[in-house]
Design a protein around this motif. Structure first.
Motif, PDB file in Angstrom:
ATOM      1  N   PRO A 117      36.988 -26.041  13.034  1.00 37.39           N
ATOM      2  CA  PRO A 117      36.578 -27.031  14.230  1.00 37.39           C
ATOM      3  C   PRO A 117      37.315 -28.400  13.677  1.00 37.39           C
ATOM      4  O   PRO A 117      37.550 -29.128  14.470  1.00 37.39           O
ATOM      5  CB  PRO A 117      35.282 -27.121  14.179  1.00 37.39           C
ATOM      6  N   SER A 118      37.350 -28.717  12.452  1.00 30.98           N
ATOM      7  CA  SER A 118      37.683 -30.193  11.935  1.00 30.98           C
ATOM      8  C   SER A 118      38.999 -30.409  12.149  1.00 30.98           C
ATOM      9  O   SER A 118      39.503 -31.107  12.677  1.00 30.98           O
ATOM     10  CB  SER A 118      37.459 -30.428  10.519  1.00 30.98           C
ATOM     11  N   LEU A 151      33.054 -37.534   8.670  1.00 23.09           N
ATOM     12  CA  LEU A 151      32.513 -36.228   8.204  1.00 23.09           C
ATOM     13  C   LEU A 151      31.831 -36.207   6.890  1.00 23.09           C
ATOM     14  O   LEU A 151      30.846 -35.555   6.738  1.00 23.09           O
ATOM     15  CB  LEU A 151      33.503 -34.973   8.344  1.00 23.09           C
ATOM     16  N   ARG A 152      32.439 -36.964   5.941  1.00 22.39           N
ATOM     17  CA  ARG A 152      31.736 -36.705   4.758  1.00 22.39           C
ATOM     18  C   ARG A 152      30.917 -37.973   4.396  1.00 22.39           C
ATOM     19  O   ARG A 152      30.210 -37.591   3.651  1.00 22.39           O
ATOM     20  CB  ARG A 152      33.192 -37.008   3.446  1.00 22.39           C
ATOM     21  N   VAL A 173      27.600 -47.775   5.943  1.00 19.33           N
ATOM     22  CA  VAL A 173      27.695 -48.607   7.016  1.00 19.33           C
ATOM     23  C   VAL A 173      28.814 -49.833   6.506  1.00 19.33           C
ATOM     24  O   VAL A 173      29.603 -50.199   7.340  1.00 19.33           O
ATOM     25  CB  VAL A 173      26.305 -49.386   7.371  1.00 19.33           C
ATOM     26  N   GLY A 174      28.463 -50.149   5.544  1.00 17.64           N
ATOM     27  CA  GLY A 174      29.442 -51.138   4.844  1.00 17.64           C
ATOM     28  C   GLY A 174      30.914 -50.854   4.668  1.00 17.64           C
ATOM     29  O   GLY A 174      31.924 -51.456   5.052  1.00 17.64           O
ATOM     30  N   VAL A 175      30.911 -49.420   4.221  1.00 17.27           N
ATOM     31  CA  VAL A 175      32.366 -48.747   4.129  1.00 17.27           C
ATOM     32  C   VAL A 175      32.963 -48.830   5.508  1.00 17.27           C
ATOM     33  O   VAL A 175      34.199 -49.132   5.675  1.00 17.27           O
ATOM     34  CB  VAL A 175      32.310 -47.593   3.467  1.00 17.27           C
ATOM     35  N   HIS A 176      32.207 -48.182   6.578  1.00 14.55           N
ATOM     36  CA  HIS A 176      32.707 -48.069   7.774  1.00 14.55           C
ATOM     37  C   HIS A 176      33.350 -49.339   8.384  1.00 14.55           C
ATOM     38  O   HIS A 176      34.124 -49.729   9.202  1.00 14.55           O
ATOM     39  CB  HIS A 176      31.654 -47.474   9.114  1.00 14.55           C
ATOM     40  N   LEU A 177      32.311 -50.494   8.282  1.00  7.51           N
ATOM     41  CA  LEU A 177      32.583 -51.981   8.858  1.00  7.51           C
ATOM     42  C   LEU A 177      33.811 -52.370   8.215  1.00  7.51           C
ATOM     43  O   LEU A 177      34.780 -52.896   8.895  1.00  7.51           O
ATOM     44  CB  LEU A 177      31.613 -52.995   8.518  1.00  7.51           C
ATOM     45  N   ALA A 178      34.026 -52.225   6.944  1.00  7.17           N
ATOM     46  CA  ALA A 178      35.223 -52.838   6.314  1.00  7.17           C
ATOM     47  C   ALA A 178      36.618 -51.938   6.476  1.00  7.17           C
ATOM     48  O   ALA A 178      37.610 -52.568   7.046  1.00  7.17           O
ATOM     49  CB  ALA A 178      35.044 -52.575   4.638  1.00  7.17           C
ATOM     50  N   LEU A 179      36.417 -50.668   6.825  1.00  3.77           N
ATOM     51  CA  LEU A 179      37.327 -50.172   7.131  1.00  3.77           C
ATOM     52  C   LEU A 179      37.978 -50.091   8.785  1.00  3.77           C
ATOM     53  O   LEU A 179      38.979 -50.501   9.128  1.00  3.77           O
ATOM     54  CB  LEU A 179      36.983 -48.516   7.270  1.00  3.77           C
ATOM     55  N   PHE A 180      37.002 -50.649   9.545  1.00  3.12           N
ATOM     56  CA  PHE A 180      37.137 -50.923  11.094  1.00  3.12           C
ATOM     57  C   PHE A 180      38.161 -52.106  10.970  1.00  3.12           C
ATOM     58  O   PHE A 180      38.582 -52.418  11.792  1.00  3.12           O
ATOM     59  CB  PHE A 180      35.601 -51.333  11.810  1.00  3.12           C
ATOM     60  N   VAL A 181      37.538 -53.257  10.313  1.00  4.68           N
ATOM     61  CA  VAL A 181      38.005 -54.425  10.416  1.00  4.68           C
ATOM     62  C   VAL A 181      39.469 -54.606   9.916  1.00  4.68           C
ATOM     63  O   VAL A 181      40.474 -55.173  10.444  1.00  4.68           O
ATOM     64  CB  VAL A 181      37.396 -55.708   9.425  1.00  4.68           C
ATOM     65  N   GLY A 182      39.869 -53.771   8.757  1.00  5.72           N
ATOM     66  CA  GLY A 182      41.218 -53.346   8.228  1.00  5.72           C
ATOM     67  C   GLY A 182      42.003 -52.665   9.260  1.00  5.72           C
ATOM     68  O   GLY A 182      43.178 -53.114   9.527  1.00  5.72           O
ATOM     69  N   VAL A 228      30.994 -40.738  16.704  1.00  7.55           N
ATOM     70  CA  VAL A 228      30.307 -39.596  17.569  1.00  7.55           C
ATOM     71  C   VAL A 228      31.011 -38.177  17.386  1.00  7.55           C
ATOM     72  O   VAL A 228      30.289 -37.311  17.227  1.00  7.55           O
ATOM     73  CB  VAL A 228      30.370 -40.220  19.107  1.00  7.55           C
ATOM     74  N   ALA A 229      32.081 -38.222  17.477  1.00  3.96           N
ATOM     75  CA  ALA A 229      33.039 -36.640  17.387  1.00  3.96           C
ATOM     76  C   ALA A 229      32.508 -36.336  15.915  1.00  3.96           C
ATOM     77  O   ALA A 229      32.246 -34.928  15.734  1.00  3.96           O
ATOM     78  CB  ALA A 229      34.337 -36.714  17.751  1.00  3.96           C
ATOM     79  N   ALA A 230      32.560 -36.977  14.932  1.00  8.84           N
ATOM     80  CA  ALA A 230      32.226 -36.396  13.587  1.00  8.84           C
ATOM     81  C   ALA A 230      30.792 -36.048  13.480  1.00  8.84           C
ATOM     82  O   ALA A 230      30.692 -35.011  12.821  1.00  8.84           O
ATOM     83  CB  ALA A 230      32.772 -37.484  12.526  1.00  8.84           C
ATOM     84  N   TRP A 231      30.038 -36.966  14.177  1.00 12.55           N
ATOM     85  CA  TRP A 231      28.477 -36.715  14.078  1.00 12.55           C
ATOM     86  C   TRP A 231      28.291 -35.353  14.749  1.00 12.55           C
ATOM     87  O   TRP A 231      27.411 -34.277  14.292  1.00 12.55           O
ATOM     88  CB  TRP A 231      27.767 -37.927  14.639  1.00 12.55           C
TER      89      TRP A 231
END
Length: 386
Positions: free
Chosen positions: A12-13, A74-75, A86-95, A145-148
């Motif tokens: 599926p992934s 997923l991980r 949350v911090g990792v995703h925020l930093a990745l989103f900004v980048g 959302v898809a990963a969740w």
């Protein structure tokens, strides 16, 4: 690879990753088509090479980076909430949003040279960052959302698989427990028969009966890891028992066995018929009848497989064994059928025309058959019963 590992490493992934790439490329194609059509409608048609170069790089960029975001999500899912994640995703989103703005600035240079001359590169970057931010928020959120959803589906699969494995283990334990209860019951009745021969001062027949019992125990109680045997083998065990009883009762007991070839290889729980045959003999002769006739048949019906044990001695009330003195006979057989087949198997007590009783077992239409790998076990069984 175990079943749980299969759930963990399933496809599926990979399918979701491919879907993300396809959606991004499709949106890029739609954007290029829209830009080319609008420019032509306003009387300033652009070359399609320029249109594609100006509109598709941002979507190709998303097709490259969003699968990475998906696998990271997923991980490191946002649920349950963890500040570090949350911090990792925020930093990745900004980048990623900044890199998306840079790609957009570079792509727009193919069609908007005037803007490049009026505004500085930093001003164009800010403008494009604000312009692409809503798209990036929607895209990043959709991937999260898809990963969740995929993680939740995997977790449900794992829980379902674990539950089914536990259920199978519990069922196997219950079957083993029921079989363990059956063996003493069977031995008790058989040894009573041999004791009667000894009390009647018939040593030759008693010795022959003991030898017959030894052979029967070797065939029926041997530990070869099988909880199920074929109907043919099960009827062979019943034949051994009836032959043993015939030594005790002589001409008072006559029996007949019939197995249809179509059902000979169907699998049934070990010693399924034993308590029924015992009841037919013991309760039948308890009525004081001069000659008791017992028949056992296995046939195929339109709805399943029918196992039938008949005797012309005991009436329905006697063979049914009232609850006060039921013991482990028919009650144990009902429990084993329910454990192995659920509601798909039934045990019925019926009156026999001309007197006596019938015990009828209906098994599912397509029970498991003996696999070729069981041929060696069957040959060992045949050797033990020969």
């Amino acid at each position: 690879m175990t079943s749980l590992e299969g759930v963990e490493r399933g496809s599926p992934s990979a399918m979701a990753t491919l879907a993300i790439v396809c959606v991004c490329l499709a949106l890029g194609a739609i954007g290029a088509l829209e830009a080319g059509t609008v420019s032509a409608a306003h009387g300033i048609p652009l070359d399609w090479t320029v249109v594609v170069a100006a509109t598709t790089p941002r979507w190709i960029h998303l097709a490259i980076v969003l699968p990475f975001v998906f696998h990271l999500a997923l991980r490191m899912p946002l649920v349950p909430f963890r500040a570090r994640v949350v911090g990792v995703h925020l930093a990745l989103f900004v980048g990623l949003s900044l890199s998306q703005a840079i790609v957009s600035v570079w792509a727009m240079g193919f069609t908007s040279h005037e803007i490049a001359m009026v505004f500085t590169w930093w001003a164009r970057l800010q403008r494009n960052w604000y312009g692409t931010l809503p798209t990036m928020i929607l895209a990043y959120g959709a991937v999260l959302v898809a990963a969740w959803g995929l993680n939740e589906a995997r977790e449900r699969q794992r829980r379902t698989l674990r539950a089914s494995q536990l259920e199978a283990q519990l069922q196997a334990a219950r079957v083993a427990s029921l079989r363990a209860q059956l063996q003493p019951h069977f031995l008790y009745n058989t040894l009573n028969g041999i004791s009667a021969l000894v009390s009647a001062l018939q040593p030759t027949r008693a010795v022959a009966a003991i030898e017959q019992l030894g052979e029967l125990l070797h065939a029926s109680l041997r530990d070869d890891g099988r909880e199920e045997i074929t109907i043919e083998e099960e009827v062979a065990l019943a034949d051994r028992y009836l032959a043993l009883q015939a030594m005790r009762f002589g001409e008072r007991l006559h029996y007949e066995l019939r197995v249809a070839p179509a059902v000979a290889d169907y699998l049934v729980p070990v010693l399924l018929l034993q308590p029924i045959v015992e009841n037919a003999v013991i309760h039948g002769l308890d009525t004081g009848q001069e000659v008791l006739r017992v028949s056992l048949s296995a046939t195929e019906t339109a709805t399943g497989v029918e196992l039938r044990v008949e005797n012309d001695g005991a009436d329905l009330e006697t063979i049914a064994e009232p609850a006060a003195r039921q013991g482990v006979g028919l009650a144990l057989t009902r429990a084993r059928l329910e454990t192995c087949y659920g509601e798909k198997a039934t045990l019925s007590l019926l009156p026999r025309d001309g007197g006596g009783a019938i015990v009828r077992i209906l098994l599912p239409r397509f029970p498991r058959r003996a696999e070729p790998s069981s041929e060696r076990a069957r040959s060992d069984f045949a050797e033990a019963t020969s």
